[in-house]
Design a protein around this motif. Structure first.
Motif, short mmCIF file in Angstrom:
data_model
loop_
_atom_site.label_atom_id
_atom_site.label_comp_id
_atom_site.label_asym_id
_atom_site.label_seq_id
_atom_site.Cartn_x
_atom_site.Cartn_y
_atom_site.Cartn_z
N GLN A 166 19.31 12.25 11.71
CA GLN A 166 18.25 12.16 12.62
C GLN A 166 18.81 13.46 13.46
O GLN A 166 18.01 14.82 13.95
CB GLN A 166 16.95 11.77 13.81
CG GLN A 166 15.62 11.83 13.96
CD GLN A 166 15.34 13.18 12.96
OE1 GLN A 166 14.89 12.58 11.92
NE2 GLN A 166 15.15 13.90 13.38
N VAL A 167 19.75 13.40 14.51
CA VAL A 167 20.75 14.24 15.78
C VAL A 167 20.84 15.16 14.82
O VAL A 167 20.91 16.33 15.09
CB VAL A 167 21.55 13.82 16.39
CG1 VAL A 167 22.40 14.41 16.96
CG2 VAL A 167 21.25 12.18 16.88
N ALA A 168 20.96 15.09 13.33
CA ALA A 168 21.97 16.51 12.67
C ALA A 168 20.97 17.31 12.63
O ALA A 168 20.92 18.13 12.27
CB ALA A 168 22.93 15.34 11.32
N ALA A 169 19.77 16.45 12.42
CA ALA A 169 18.94 17.43 11.42
C ALA A 169 17.36 17.85 13.00
O ALA A 169 16.73 19.23 12.80
CB ALA A 169 17.40 16.73 11.35
N SER A 170 18.05 17.19 14.11
CA SER A 170 17.46 18.12 15.20
C SER A 170 17.86 19.12 16.25
O SER A 170 17.01 19.49 16.71
CB SER A 170 16.68 16.34 16.12
OG SER A 170 16.06 15.83 16.13
N ILE A 171 19.50 18.64 15.68
CA ILE A 171 20.17 19.61 16.49
C ILE A 171 20.06 21.39 16.55
O ILE A 171 20.05 22.39 17.75
CB ILE A 171 21.57 19.92 16.81
CG1 ILE A 171 21.54 20.04 15.65
CG2 ILE A 171 21.84 18.44 17.29
CD1 ILE A 171 23.95 20.05 14.81
N GLY A 172 19.11 21.52 15.26
CA GLY A 172 18.43 23.06 15.66
C GLY A 172 17.34 23.64 16.23
O GLY A 172 16.90 24.91 16.33
N GLU A 173 16.59 22.45 16.78
CA GLU A 173 16.07 23.75 17.99
C GLU A 173 17.01 23.93 19.03
O GLU A 173 15.90 23.57 20.41
CB GLU A 173 14.51 21.71 18.44
CG GLU A 173 14.37 22.01 16.95
CD GLU A 173 13.60 23.43 16.24
OE1 GLU A 173 12.60 24.01 17.54
OE2 GLU A 173 13.35 22.83 15.06
N MET A 174 17.76 23.42 19.38
CA MET A 174 18.69 23.86 21.31
C MET A 174 18.86 24.93 20.23
O MET A 174 19.44 25.43 19.57
CB MET A 174 19.83 22.69 20.60
CG MET A 174 19.77 21.29 20.78
SD MET A 174 21.32 19.80 20.62
CE MET A 174 20.14 19.10 20.61
N PRO A 175 19.70 25.41 22.24
CA PRO A 175 20.60 26.84 21.88
C PRO A 175 21.16 26.58 20.89
O PRO A 175 22.15 25.63 20.92
CB PRO A 175 20.36 26.93 23.78
CG PRO A 175 19.41 26.42 24.11
CD PRO A 175 19.00 24.94 23.05
#
Length: 266
Positions: A166-175
């Protein structure tokens, strides 16, 4: 015996099937009804959740029966009654059952009442499913909340594979600048997990060449080399038409002094 198709016959429960005459009638098929039992147990009365108060529905999120919990969550969201948000936040923070915490978190999200404090607590929950839900729910704030970003990035080292996915999928929302380090760490260590590789690369959005360089420079041993990560990153670079990055890959492939696993993966 229970299933007449010959290919499914087995000796399992043969005596029981014969004793209960479950092989009859032959040639007409059988439909069995599963009932609450054994006798003289009585079937419990069905719930009337559509008529329950919102507070009663919140309490139902702790019910051991999954259908009751799911239906209570759905009805709460459909009603849009945000007055129950404080009670839901309390459940999300301290319910004894991790399933209740999940229902409370997603009900808050469905009501548009989820907050950073509830997500922060979910990120450090003892249960991995709650932590993974916290990561996913954090996405709407990852662009501007540095503290929340740091808490999510920390979970890239979580012991549970589902949280790391889930971290791998969600880091796309970071700068963009904050995606490179966690993506590199995940792709280097978990490069044999195809879901982590796919989700991490899909989160890069133009940073593939930079992360490819970082993964290739990371310290690894041959037996744990992230060859799949390198291959997928290179494919993404090529599909993006990054001529300079493709040329750098070709240079490594042609350089016999480079590690063999890197040349093969590229």
């Amino acid at each position: 015996g229970v299933v007449q198709a010959g290919g499914l016959w087995s000796a399992y429960l043969t005596d029981y099937i014969k004793a209960k005459e479950m092989e009859l009638p032959v040639g007409r098929g059988r439909i069995w009804r599963v009932v609450y039992g054994p006798p003289p147990a009585k079937r419990p009365a069905p719930p009337a959740l559509s008529k329950a108060t919102s507070q009663q529905l919140v309490q139902t999120l702790s019910n051991p029966k999954g259908w009751w919990r799911d239906t209570a969550q759905r009805v709460l969201v459909e009603r849009g009654d945000v007055t129950v948000a404080p009670a839901l936040k309390a459940l999300a923070a301290s319910a004894p059952d991790w399933r209740t915490k999940l229902h409370a978190l997603w009900t808050l999200d469905g009501l548009g009442a989820i907050d950073v404090a509830s997500v922060q607590k979910a990120l450090v929950d003892p249960n991995a499913d709650v932590r993974a839900a916290g990561v996913r729910l954090s996405e709407q704030w990852l662009g501007e909340d540095a503290a929340l970003r740091a808490a999510v990035v920390k979970l890239k080292d979580d012991k549970n594979w589902n949280v790391r996915r889930q971290v791998a999928a969600s880091i796309g929302e970071m700068p963009a600048a904050d995606r490179v380090a966690p993506a590199t760490a995940l792709l280097t260590r978990d490069g044999k997990d195809p879901i982590i590789v796919d989700t991490a690369i899909s989160s890069l959005k133009g940073l593939e060449a930079e992360v490819l360089t970082a993964v290739m420079q990371a310290k690894t041993v041959a037996s744990a080399s992230p060859s799949e990560s390198v291959a997928m990153l290179t494919a993404a670079v090529a599909k993006a038409g990054d001529v300079a990055a493709v040329q750098r890959a070709i240079d490594v492939i042609a350089d016999a002094s480079q590690p063999e696993w890197q040349r093969m993966a590229l």
